[in-house]
Design an enzyme around this catalytic site. Sequence first.
Site, PDB file in Angstrom:
ATOM      1  N   CYS A  31     -10.784   2.528 -41.024  1.00 30.21           N
ATOM      2  CA  CYS A  31     -10.983   3.239 -42.297  1.00 30.21           C
ATOM      3  C   CYS A  31     -12.380   2.972 -42.862  1.00 30.21           C
ATOM      4  O   CYS A  31     -12.682   1.846 -43.261  1.00 30.21           O
ATOM      5  CB  CYS A  31      -9.890   2.788 -43.264  1.00 30.21           C
ATOM      6  N   CYS A  34     -12.501   1.779 -46.493  1.00 34.04           N
ATOM      7  CA  CYS A  34     -12.001   0.391 -46.569  1.00 34.04           C
ATOM      8  C   CYS A  34     -13.140  -0.583 -46.296  1.00 34.04           C
ATOM      9  O   CYS A  34     -13.271  -1.613 -46.965  1.00 34.04           O
ATOM     10  CB  CYS A  34     -10.880   0.163 -45.558  1.00 34.04           C
TER      11      CYS A  34
END
Length: 108
Positions: A31, A34
């Site tokens: 991600c 993230c």
Amino acid sequence: MATVKITDETFESDVLKSDKPVLVDFWAEWCGPCKQIAPILEEVSEAYGDKLVVSKINIEDSPMTPSRFGVRGIPTMMLFKDGQMTSMKVGAMPKAKLIEWLAESGVA
């Protein structure tokens, strides 16, 4: 204080039974957002470590907890106080917005 890595197995003891509020970051290796927010969370952990525990749970290594709390997108950040989820934000945000959210939640 660095961010604390938690798992499905440690979630109850590390988050629900914590004597401090806990910010939980639900994330995954692949991600991009993230990875973007990870250093911000480290900074927040350093700055507010006396009032708040900042923790991370990898949704792929520990799928039960995100499922239990209905996580649909990542990064998802949830704030827990006294064993209860009190607030949630989905998506990466700048440090100022994160601190503003924590302040609104009575933590920062």
